[in-house]
Write an enzyme that holds these catalytic residues in place. Structure first.
Site, PDB file in Angstrom:
ATOM      1  CB  SER A 147      -0.896   0.006   1.243  1.00 59.28           C
ATOM      2  OG  SER A 147      -1.480   1.282   1.466  1.00 59.28           O
ATOM      3  CE1 TYR A 160      -4.244  -1.602   5.010  1.00 64.29           C
ATOM      4  CE2 TYR A 160      -3.271   0.502   4.391  1.00 64.29           C
ATOM      5  CZ  TYR A 160      -3.809  -0.722   4.037  1.00 64.29           C
ATOM      6  OH  TYR A 160      -3.889  -1.074   2.705  1.00 64.29           O
TER       7      TYR A 160
END
Length: 248
Positions: A147, A160
Site C-alpha cells: 500500500s 495499517y
C-alpha cells in the site's frame, strides 16, 4: 473491465488470499483468464464460493477454501491439504487485509492485533509455508499486495501503516533471499494506491470514487509481474491513481 496484459499462465496454480471480493476477486479472475488454476482463500465463505462458482461456470479451474490467515496452523494445514491433493500452488498472492480507521488514542489492543496479524503475520505465515516448497521445486512466484501506506502514512492509519511497512520490508528481504536461494522463484511487492473496492467504500461511503482506480488495474500489475522473463526480476511495482494524495 478486460485485461490489458496478455499473459499465459497455463498449467500454473495460484493461491489468492482475500479473494472473495474487491481486489482479491479481480486478481483471481485475471489469473484464471490467463489460464491458471485458482484457489480462492477467504473468511467470507458465501462470497468466495460465488466467485468460485462463476469462474467454474466460465470453464476455469477454481476452488475455494475458507481460511483465516491469522491462524498459522490453519495456513499450514491448507497448504498441506492442497499439496496432498496434487494441487501445489506455484503462485501465491497475499492480498487479504483489514484496517481500523481510528486515532491511536482510541484503538484497542484487539483492534491493533487484528490489523497487524492479518496484514503482516498472515502473509508471513503463507510465505513460510510456500517459499521453501517453491525453492525445492526450483520455481514459483510470490506477490505481496502492499500500500502507499508502506511509504507514507496519514492520521487514523497507525496499525495499517505499520503492518504494510513491515510487509514491504519482509518482501524486500524475501527477494534478496530468493536471489540467493533460487533464481527460479520470483518475489514482487505491489504498492497499490486507492481503489474503488469495499475496502474503501464500506468505510468511507462518501469517498470521491472519481479519485480511485479500478481494482482491475492493480490485478493487471500482478499479471505483469508474473510475466517477466526469467532473465529479469520485478521486485516492486507502484500503481496509483493519477491524483493519488498519498504518493510519494
Amino acid at each position: 473491465m478486460t485485461s490489458s496484459i496478455h499473459a499465459d499462465l497455463s498449467g500454473r496454480r495460484a493461491l489468492v488470499t482475500g479473494a472473495a471480493r474487491g481486489l482479491g476477486a479481480s486478481i483471481a479472475r485475471r489469473l484464471a483468464g490467463a489460464g491458471a488454476g485458482v484457489c480462492l482463500a477467504d473468511v467470507r465463505r458465501e462470497d468466495g464460493e460465488k466467485v468460485c462458482a462463476a469462474l467454474t461456470a466460465e470453464g476455469h479451474e477454481a476452488r475455494f477454501v475458507e481460511l483465516d490467515v491469522r491462524d498459522a496452523d490453519a495456513v499450514a494445514a491448507v497448504v498441506q491439504d492442497l499439496e496432498q491433493d496434487g494441487w501445489s500452488p506455484d503462485i501465491l498472492v497475499n492480498n487479504a487485509a483489514v484496517d481500523v480507521t481510528k486515532p491511536i488514542e482510541h484503538l484497542t489492543a484487539d483492534e491493533v492485533t487484528r490489523v497487524v496479524t492479518t496484514n503482516l503475520l498472515g502473509p508471513m505465515y503463507l510465505c513460510l509455508a510456500l517459499y521453501r516448497r517453491m525453492v525445492a521445486r526450483g520455481e514459483g512466484h510470490i506477490v505481496n499486495i502492499l500500500s502507499t501506506a508502506s511509504n507514507r502514512t496519514w492520521t487514523e492509519a497507525g496499525p495499517y501503516a505499520a503492518s504494510k511497512t513491515g510487509l514491504r520490508a519482509f518482501t524486500h528481504t524475501l527477494f534478496q533471499e530468493a536471489q540467493r536461494d533460487c533464481l527460479g522463484v520470483g518475489i514482487t511487492g505491489i504498492v497499490a494506491g486507492g481503489m474503488e473496492t469495499p475496502f474503501i467504500t464500506e468505510r468511507f461511503p462518501d469517498a470521491d470514487t472519481s479519485k480511485l482506480q479500478a481494482p482491475g488495474i492493480v490485478a493487471d500489475a500482478v499479471l505483469c509481474a508474473l510475466s517477466v522473463p526469467a532473465t529479469s526480476a520485478m521486485p516492486e511495482v507502484v500503481v496509483v491513481p493519477r491524483n493519488e494524495p498519498s504518493w510519494p
